[in-house]
Scaffold this active site. Structure first.
Site, PDB file in Angstrom:
ATOM      1  CG  HIS A   1      -1.819   1.177   1.537  1.00 38.65           C
ATOM      2  ND1 HIS A   1      -1.722   2.680   1.171  1.00 38.65           N
ATOM      3  CD2 HIS A   1      -3.364   0.842   1.504  1.00 38.65           C
ATOM      4  CE1 HIS A   1      -2.242   2.425   1.667  1.00 38.65           C
ATOM      5  NE2 HIS A   1      -3.685   2.249   1.551  1.00 38.65           N
TER       6      HIS A   1
ATOM      7  CG  ASP B   1       0.084  -2.444   5.889  1.00 39.10           C
ATOM      8  OD1 ASP B   1      -0.750  -3.115   7.080  1.00 39.10           O
ATOM      9  OD2 ASP B   1       0.673  -1.936   5.225  1.00 39.10           O
TER      10      ASP B   1
ATOM     11  CD  GLN C   1      -7.407  -5.360   3.750  1.00 37.97           C
ATOM     12  OE1 GLN C   1      -7.597  -5.633   4.851  1.00 37.97           O
ATOM     13  NE2 GLN C   1      -6.880  -3.108   3.897  1.00 37.97           N
TER      14      GLN C   1
ATOM     15  CE  LYS D   1      -7.056  -0.322   6.188  1.00 33.56           C
ATOM     16  NZ  LYS D   1      -8.538   0.029   5.079  1.00 33.56           N
TER      17      LYS D   1
ATOM     18  CB  CYS E   1      -3.819   3.277  -1.871  1.00 35.71           C
ATOM     19  SG  CYS E   1      -5.006   4.672  -1.067  1.00 35.71           S
TER      20      CYS E   1
HETATM   21  N1  PLP Z   1      -2.061  -0.963   4.898  1.00 33.04           N
HETATM   22  C1  PLP Z   1      -2.758  -1.451   4.248  1.00 33.04           C
HETATM   23  C2  PLP Z   1      -2.180  -2.733   3.754  1.00 33.04           C
HETATM   24  C3  PLP Z   1      -4.283  -1.231   3.699  1.00 33.04           C
HETATM   25  O1  PLP Z   1      -5.096  -1.957   3.061  1.00 33.04           O
HETATM   26  C4  PLP Z   1      -4.362   0.119   4.173  1.00 33.04           C
HETATM   27  C5  PLP Z   1      -5.779   0.832   3.725  1.00 33.04           C
HETATM   28  O2  PLP Z   1      -6.169   0.347   3.376  1.00 33.04           O
HETATM   29  C6  PLP Z   1      -3.606   0.924   5.269  1.00 33.04           C
HETATM   30  C7  PLP Z   1      -2.148   0.430   4.834  1.00 33.04           C
HETATM   31  C8  PLP Z   1      -4.282   2.604   5.429  1.00 33.04           C
HETATM   32  O3  PLP Z   1      -4.543   2.674   6.372  1.00 33.04           O
HETATM   33  P1  PLP Z   1      -5.419   3.542   6.563  1.00 33.04           P
HETATM   34  O4  PLP Z   1      -5.910   3.838   5.872  1.00 33.04           O
HETATM   35  O5  PLP Z   1      -6.667   3.098   7.765  1.00 33.04           O
HETATM   36  O6  PLP Z   1      -3.937   4.311   7.915  1.00 33.04           O
END
Ligand code: PLP
Length: 412
Positions: free
Chosen positions: A122, A199, A202, A225, A372
């Site tokens: 992401h 990270d 997910q 999430k 993203c």
């Molecule tokens: N990392 C991953 C794998 C994500 O799917 C997301 C959001 O979709 C993020 C980071 C960023 O999360 P947030 O927008 O809640 O900070």
């Protein structure tokens, strides 16, 4: 026994109709819906306990502090952290990774050092490292991804060397749902003297995640999430790292003492202990309390059971989509053992936004775009994709309706 109909009763929004069709919410990788238990926890906090934390001696401040710190304990236990001081409340995954990039990265990195990420990340696990690289002169390296969206593990491992200071990898891709073996990669990172950030945006909402078992140095995830509110998330970090790291933001609560000598105009500052050293200003108190309610809800269902439920839905959905729709393409691997409940797809002749808008007319919410994660779409040779992603309240009947609408869409 996982009872999805029982679960659905807890989610008021699932009673909604869109264009007179029952709502089908398949955009869970973006954000999840909230059960009554989480809504009640938020309301109860503001109706009965609202005060600022760690500040006043009055009853409401004490109650708010107790609830906020109890939420930290609940979160720490949920991810297997030894000590609740290893849980820093932040806004979400994005802020957690930025915190590490600034507070650990900028003081520790220099020209010649390397940060290793993958091409499936992401943007929030790419851009903070590129920003840190600009400021420190270090290099960001990108592990390759196979055309089916799985990590090229040999390439990733091969990129570790004596200059690698940190590897940062998603446990589950937000585009393909591919699961990475972060426990193994953490071991390889440590053998090379590098730190490991996961990270977990997910993964933490969908499967058992235990930081002691994985032996990772940092874990980032977002409350929204996993049934919690927006604006609250978590950075887990091993305590010695938090102790060494510089503060991220300055302000109230993150200091122990601030002194100013009016004659010399010199200011002396000493930091508070972690985790408070990283929580400048008034935190999202109610968000943390509601996140704890969300965690308790998930724990009650069981993370292994949740993972199994989503796996069954994914296998079923992939079979139905492939057998019923001739113009439909699933992107990434269709080997269910390698992924969890996120499915990127496309319909020949239609843009991903057309697909999402068509489904929306029938009350089905999916995501379209590049989610993203543009570099991974470049690997797939796509500008964008449609994405269906499941959670605890989704059912096979919803998948059937979704596939029926996709079939209709093909006629156009
Ligand atoms: N990392 C991953 C794998 C994500 O799917 C997301 C959001 O979709 C993020 C980071 C960023 O999360 P947030 O927008 O809640 O900070």
């Amino acid at each position: 026994m996982f009872d999805v109909q029982r679960v659905r009763e807890d989610f008021p929004i699932l009673k909604r109709k869109i264009n007179s069709y029952p709502l089908i919410y398949f955009d869970n990788a973006a954000t999840t819906q909230k059960p009554q238990q989480v809504l009640d926890a938020e309301r109860d906090f503001y109706e009965n306990h609202n005060g600022n934390v760690h500040r006043a001696v009055h009853t409401l401040s004490q109650e708010a502090t107790d609830l906020y710190e109890a939420a930290r304990e609940t979160t720490a236990k949920f991810i297997g952290a030894k000590n609740s001081a290893e849980v820093v409340f932040v806004r979400g995954t994005t802020e957690a990774i930025n915190l590490v990039a600034y507070s650990w990265g900028i003081p520790n990195l220099k020209a010649g050092d390397e940060i290793l990420v993958s091409t499936m990340e992401h943007h929030s696990n790419i851009v903070p490292w590129e920003l840190a690289a600009k400021l420190t002169g270090c290099t960001v390296r990108y592990g390759k991804v196979h055309p089916d969206g799985t990590l090229d593990t040999a390439d990733f491992e091969g990129k570790f060397n004596k200059n690698t200071k940190l590897a940062s990898l998603s446990q589950v891709s937000n585009v393909s749902g591919v699961i990475n073996d972060v426990k193994h990669i953490a071991k390889v990172a440590h053998e090379h003297g590098a730190l490991m950030l996961v990270d977990g945006a997910q993964s933490v909402p969908h499967m058992p995640v235990d930081v002691a078992d994985l032996d990772v140095d940092f874990l980032a995830f977002s409350g929204h999430k996993m049934l919690g509110p927006t604006g609250i998330g978590v950075l887990y970090a091993k305590k010695p790292l938090l102790e060494q790291m510089s503060p991220f933001e300055g302000g109230g609560e993150m200091i122990r003492d601030v002194t100013v000598n009016q004659q010399t105009e010199r200011c002396g500052i000493s930091w508070n202990d972690p985790p408070w050293k990283f929580e400048a200003g008034t935190p999202n108190i109610c968000g943390a309390v509601a996140l704890a309610a969300a965690i308790k809800y998930l724990q009650h269902l069981g993370m292994a059971e949740i993972f199994q439920h989503e796996k069954e839905l994914t296998v079923y959905a992939m079979e139905q989509m492939l057998s019923c729709c001739t113009k439909l393409r699933l992107y990434g691997t269709t080997d269910a053992s390698l992924k969890c409940g996120i499915m990127p797809f496309g319909v020949e002749g239609l843009s991903s936004h057309d697909v999402a808008l068509f489904l929306d007319n029938y009350g089905v919410m999916i995501r379209s775009g590049y989610h993203c994660a543009q570099p991974l779409h470049q690997v797939f040779n796509l500008a964008s994709s449609a994405r269906a992603s499941f959670y605890i309240y989704n059912t096979k009947e919803e998948v059937d309706r979704f596939v029926k609408i996709l079939k209709e869409m093909e006629q156009f």
